[in-house]
Design an enzyme around this catalytic site. Structure first.
Site, short mmCIF file in Angstrom:
data_model
loop_
_atom_site.label_atom_id
_atom_site.label_comp_id
_atom_site.label_asym_id
_atom_site.label_seq_id
_atom_site.Cartn_x
_atom_site.Cartn_y
_atom_site.Cartn_z
N GLU A 1 -30.84 60.24 55.84
CA GLU A 1 -31.31 61.36 56.68
C GLU A 1 -31.94 60.75 57.94
O GLU A 1 -32.81 59.88 57.84
CB GLU A 1 -32.35 62.19 55.93
CG GLU A 1 -31.76 63.03 54.80
CD GLU A 1 -32.82 63.61 53.88
OE1 GLU A 1 -33.06 64.81 53.92
OE2 GLU A 1 -33.43 62.83 53.10
N HIS B 1 -34.01 57.80 56.36
CA HIS B 1 -34.39 57.96 54.96
C HIS B 1 -33.22 57.86 53.99
O HIS B 1 -32.31 58.68 54.01
CB HIS B 1 -35.11 59.31 54.77
CG HIS B 1 -35.49 59.58 53.36
ND1 HIS B 1 -34.92 60.58 52.61
CD2 HIS B 1 -36.36 58.94 52.54
CE1 HIS B 1 -35.45 60.56 51.39
NE2 HIS B 1 -36.32 59.58 51.32
N SER C 1 -40.48 59.00 52.58
CA SER C 1 -39.90 60.04 51.74
C SER C 1 -40.42 61.41 52.11
O SER C 1 -39.78 62.42 51.82
CB SER C 1 -40.28 59.82 50.28
OG SER C 1 -39.79 58.63 49.81
N ASN D 1 -35.75 65.72 49.48
CA ASN D 1 -36.95 65.57 48.65
C ASN D 1 -37.71 66.87 48.44
O ASN D 1 -38.47 67.00 47.48
CB ASN D 1 -37.89 64.50 49.22
CG ASN D 1 -37.40 63.11 48.85
OD1 ASN D 1 -36.58 62.95 47.94
ND2 ASN D 1 -37.88 62.10 49.55
P1 NAI Z 1 -42.46 49.75 46.74
O1 NAI Z 1 -43.82 49.97 46.22
O2 NAI Z 1 -41.38 49.34 45.82
O3 NAI Z 1 -42.47 48.69 47.95
C1 NAI Z 1 -43.35 48.76 49.03
C2 NAI Z 1 -43.50 47.33 49.58
O4 NAI Z 1 -44.20 47.40 50.83
C3 NAI Z 1 -44.32 46.43 48.66
O5 NAI Z 1 -43.60 45.24 48.40
C4 NAI Z 1 -45.59 46.13 49.48
O6 NAI Z 1 -46.11 44.84 49.24
C5 NAI Z 1 -45.07 46.28 50.89
N1 NAI Z 1 -46.09 46.58 51.91
C6 NAI Z 1 -47.13 47.45 51.82
N2 NAI Z 1 -47.80 47.46 53.00
C7 NAI Z 1 -47.17 46.59 53.83
C8 NAI Z 1 -47.36 46.18 55.19
N3 NAI Z 1 -48.35 46.68 55.93
N4 NAI Z 1 -46.51 45.27 55.72
C9 NAI Z 1 -45.49 44.76 54.99
N5 NAI Z 1 -45.26 45.12 53.70
C10 NAI Z 1 -46.07 46.03 53.13
O7 NAI Z 1 -42.07 51.14 47.46
P2 NAI Z 1 -40.63 51.74 47.77
O8 NAI Z 1 -40.19 52.57 46.64
O9 NAI Z 1 -39.75 50.67 48.28
O10 NAI Z 1 -41.01 52.74 48.96
C11 NAI Z 1 -41.20 52.29 50.27
C12 NAI Z 1 -41.03 53.46 51.22
O11 NAI Z 1 -39.73 54.03 51.03
C13 NAI Z 1 -42.02 54.59 51.01
O12 NAI Z 1 -42.31 55.18 52.24
C14 NAI Z 1 -41.23 55.56 50.12
O13 NAI Z 1 -41.69 56.86 50.21
C15 NAI Z 1 -39.84 55.42 50.72
N6 NAI Z 1 -38.74 55.78 49.85
C16 NAI Z 1 -38.78 55.51 48.52
C17 NAI Z 1 -37.74 55.88 47.71
C18 NAI Z 1 -37.75 55.59 46.26
O14 NAI Z 1 -36.93 56.16 45.54
N7 NAI Z 1 -38.63 54.72 45.76
C19 NAI Z 1 -36.56 56.59 48.24
C20 NAI Z 1 -36.58 56.77 49.68
C21 NAI Z 1 -37.65 56.42 50.42
#
Ligand code: NAI
Length: 371
Positions: A149, A137, A116, A187
């Site tokens: 993006e 993204h 993000s 963002n």
């Molecule tokens: P989340 O916390 O829901 O999920 C992250 C997942 O990654 C968790 O299930 C965790 O166990 C897993 N994880 C952590 N380290 C790991 C590794 N080394 N190998 C495999 N799995 C691993 O987070 P979310 O919201 O899905 O965000 C993920 C990414 O997407 C971040 O970079 C965030 O900034 C980005 N993002 C989030 C948005 C949102 O609205 N939540 C929108 C756009 C991008």
């Protein structure tokens, strides 16, 4: 299609990204370090996500789970030709994972990041083939919002074209960035609005702010969006922007305190069933409310959008398009600004800056020149 895609991280975003690829007939390997996260992703693939795909007219298959391998073993992605990471928003964790992925994958594989906030250049520091590394993204909710993006300063032109084709193949619209900036296009003005809304929190309730957002043409409310994002992710992104862009993304103390407590209490938003709203069957329970005056919030977002033009991150058309696609709004953020009038925006910002001394309201040079 015969192309195998890897998705690393099965949380809010990764589960949805995997579903979009599986729905478009790619074979998908979905990796997480948590068995629980994989289980939850599969459940979402069997219910909520299938329903969302249908609602937005993207649904191509009756089921998607047979196209997805759910695994704890990163090595399972080694024969993929496109891998996107969607793990926790922490720079060292992402750099370490990307380095591992590059060693594991074939030379022709494109690696993508759903970060993000961090820039592709920051994430590529340990990569030997940065030209095959791209931003990828999505916005939230990722099945519904059309934007992805892509690009950044690292990726080579030939590979960028392939990435654009991949985005289109899953039914989304690419918005290409060629200049790196933490927070990319959308963002930056979203987080500027988060900082601004904090100053009036208490004066207005979330349903009042959301009613006003909907009056501006947005299908989702502002606090509804924060619930989609998740308070833990939101704070990480906000802090990442503060680290590089400085005080204009700083949250007022009371609002930061609240967001931190929400994380502590497990009120993360949609993913935990409650945030600013209670979520039932994937939908928020938003009470009817009188719209609040959100002009200062809109003005702060416009101010940041104009800074992006100032810095050459994107032009006006791209910024408007990114806003429409990321929010599902029929009008762009700078169209809204034109309707309100730039003189009004400047006036609102000057008054709010004098009242709060918060940098998020400090008018940028472009705005002053325009007026
Ligand atoms: P989340 O916390 O829901 O999920 C992250 C997942 O990654 C968790 O299930 C965790 O166990 C897993 N994880 C952590 N380290 C790991 C590794 N080394 N190998 C495999 N799995 C691993 O987070 P979310 O919201 O899905 O965000 C993920 C990414 O997407 C971040 O970079 C965030 O900034 C980005 N993002 C989030 C948005 C949102 O609205 N939540 C929108 C756009 C991008």
């Amino acid at each position: 299609m015969g192309v195998k895609v890897g998705v690393i991280g099965a949380g809010t975003m990764g589960a949805a990204i995997a579903a979009l690829f599986a729905n478009a007939d790619y074979d998908v390997v979905l990796v997480d370090v948590s068995e629980e996260a994989l289980k939850k992703a599969k459940e979402r693939h069997e219910g909520e996500i299938l329903r969302e795909l249908k609602e937005v007219g993207l649904k191509k298959r009756d089921e998607i789970t047979s196209k997805i391998k759910y695994t704890l073993d990163l090595e399972d992605v080694k024969d993929c030709s496109f891998v996107v990471e969607a793990v926790v928003e922490k720079l060292p964790a992402k750099i370490e994972l990307l380095e591992k992925l590059e060693q594991l994958l074939g030379e022709d594989c494109i690696i993508a990041t759903n970060t993000s906030s961090f820039t592709p250049s920051e994430l590529a520091v340990k990569l030997k083939r940065p030209e095959k590394f791209t931003l990828f993204h999505f916005s939230n909710p990722p099945i519904v919002r059309e934007i992805v993006e892509v690009g950044g300063e690292t990726v080579g032109e030939d590979f960028l074209q392939k990435v654009v084709d991949v985005v289109k193949s899953i039914g989304k619209e690419p918005v290409v960035l060629r200049k790196d900036s933490r927070g990319h296009i959308f963002n930056r003005f979203l987080c500027s609005a988060v900082a601004a809304v904090g100053w009036d929190f208490g004066k207005f309730s979330p349903p009042q702010v959301d009613a006003a957002m909907k009056n501006l043409g947005s299908p989702a409310g502002f606090f509804e969006l924060l619930d989609y994002i998740g308070m833990d992710v939101l704070l990480m992104v906000q802090d990442s922007l503060i680290e590089v862009h400085g005080g204009r993304f700083e949250l007022p103390n009371g609002f930061r305190w609240l967001l931190e407590r929400m994380v502590e209490w497990g009120k993360l938003g949609k993913k935990s069933g409650e945030g600013f709203y209670r979520w039932v069957d994937g939908k928020p329970e938003v009470p009817e409310a009188e719209p609040a005056d959100i002009l200062p919030v809109a003005a702060a977002a416009v101010n940041e959008a104009l800074r992006e033009i100032e810095e050459g991150i994107a032009d006006k058309e791209t910024i408007n398009r990114a806003y429409c696609l990321a929010v599902g709004s029929p009008v762009g953020i700078l169209d809204v600004a034109e309707m309100l009038g730039y003189a009004t925006i400047l006036d609102v910002l000057e008054k709010k800056y004098a009242e709060t001394n918060a940098e998020t309201f400090k008018p940028c040079e472009t705005l002053k020149d325009m007026v």
